[in-house]
Design an enzyme around this catalytic site. Structure first.
Site, mmCIF file in Angstrom:
data_model
loop_
_atom_site.group_PDB
_atom_site.id
_atom_site.type_symbol
_atom_site.label_atom_id
_atom_site.label_comp_id
_atom_site.label_asym_id
_atom_site.label_seq_id
_atom_site.Cartn_x
_atom_site.Cartn_y
_atom_site.Cartn_z
ATOM 1 N N GLU A 130 0.829 -1.202 0.000
ATOM 2 C CA GLU A 130 0.000 0.000 0.000
ATOM 3 C C GLU A 130 0.866 1.256 0.000
ATOM 4 O OE1 GLU A 130 -3.068 -0.362 -0.422
ATOM 5 O OE2 GLU A 130 -3.511 -2.408 0.252
ATOM 6 N N CYS B 122 -7.150 -2.389 9.017
ATOM 7 C CA CYS B 122 -5.840 -2.381 8.356
ATOM 8 C C CYS B 122 -5.332 -0.955 8.156
ATOM 9 C CB CYS B 122 -5.916 -3.099 7.006
ATOM 10 S SG CYS B 122 -6.136 -4.889 7.120
ATOM 11 N N HIS C 9 -1.094 -5.874 1.783
ATOM 12 C CA HIS C 9 -2.290 -6.718 1.788
ATOM 13 C C HIS C 9 -2.031 -8.005 0.999
ATOM 14 C CE1 HIS C 9 -5.452 -3.647 3.116
ATOM 15 N NE2 HIS C 9 -5.671 -4.730 3.840
#
Length: 214
Positions: A80, A143, A167
Site C-alpha cells: 500500500e 488495516c 495486503h
C-alpha cells in the site's frame, strides 16, 4: 538489520487469516545473512491492534516494520502507498466496533505515505512468479487504522525506521468459507515467500539509505 512483520488474527467468521499464517512462518528466520525477521500477532481491533504493534516495536527495536493484512477478493500481493486519516467501514471489528467517517487522529495529516520501497518489492515478488502490484491505499477498516497509526509513530520516532503495509489475498482453504467461492487466492507458501522478499528488499534499500547518510 531487524524486520518486524505483523499479521492479524482471523475475523469475519473465518478460522484463518493469511497474514498471520504466512508471517508466523517467518518468525525467527535469518535471511540474506544480515536480516533477522520477527513476527507478532495482532487482534482485529481498532482499540488494540496499534497498541500491540507499538509494544512489539518497543521490545524488538526493529529497523523496518511491515504490517500485513488480508484483502479478500484481491488476486495479488499488494503493498500500500497511502495510509488515510479516516476510519469508514460498516464492518465491525472483532470487538463489535464500527467506525463510520471518523478521523483516526484529530489534527493529523490527511494521509501518510509509506517509506517502504514498494516498487522494488513488487518487482522482487513478481520475479518469484507471484502476482504483485501496488495499491493506492489500504481501505478504511482496521488495516488502514493500523497503517496510519504506525506511520504516525514512525514520524515521531527518534530512531531511523521505515514501515508500511502489505495486503495479501485469501488462502485457497478460505474460499470455501466465503460467499464468493470464485474469489482468487494464493497459497500460504506463495504469500510467505512474497513477504520474505519484501523483508529482504526493504532491508537492502534501507541499508543503502543509511550508508548514504553516514
Amino acid at each position: 538489520m531487524r524486520v518486524l512483520l505483523s499479521g492479524f488474527a482471523p475475523f469475519g467468521g473465518s478460522k484463518l487469516n493469511p497474514s498471520w499464517e504466512a508471517v508466523r512462518r517467518l518468525d525467527g528466520i535469518q535471511t540474506a545473512d544480515t536480516v533477522d525477521i520477527y513476527a507478532t500477532k495482532l487482534p482485529v481491533s481498532y482499540r488494540e491492534a496499534s497498541e500491540r504493534l507499538l509494544a512489539s516495536i518497543r521490545v524488538i527495536c526493529p529497523d523496518i516494520v511491515i504490517a500485513v493484512g488480508q484483502a479478500g477478493g484481491r488476486d495479488a500481493i499488494t503493498p500500500e502507498i497511502y495510509a488515510m486519516n479516516k476510519d469508514d467501514s460498516d464492518k465491525s471489528d472483532n470487538e463489535g466496533t464500527v467506525r463510520i467517517n471518523q478521523k483516526i487522529l484529530e489534527g493529523g495529516p490527511d494521509r501518510y505515505m509509506t517509506d517502504l520501497p514498494v516498487h522494488e518489492i513488487v518487482a522482487a515478488v513478481q520475479n518469484r512468479n507471484i502476482p504483485s502490484r501496488i495499491s493506492e491505499h489500504a481501505g478504511m477498516f482496521v488495516c488502514n487504522d493500523l497503517f496510519y497509526k504506525l506511520m504516525h509513530a514512525l514520524e515521531l520516532s527518534s530512531r531511523p525506521m521505515i514501515g508500511g503495509f502489505i495486503h495479501v489475498p485469501y488462502l485457497p482453504e478460505q474460499v470455501t468459507d466465503v460467499a464468493d467461492t470464485e474469489a482468487p487466492s494464493l497459497s500460504v507458501d506463495q504469500i510467505t515467500e512474497a513477504l520474505r522478499e519484501a523483508a529482504i528488499v526493504s532491508a537492502k534499500v534501507f541499508s543503502e539509505k543509511i550508508a548514504d547518510i553516514s
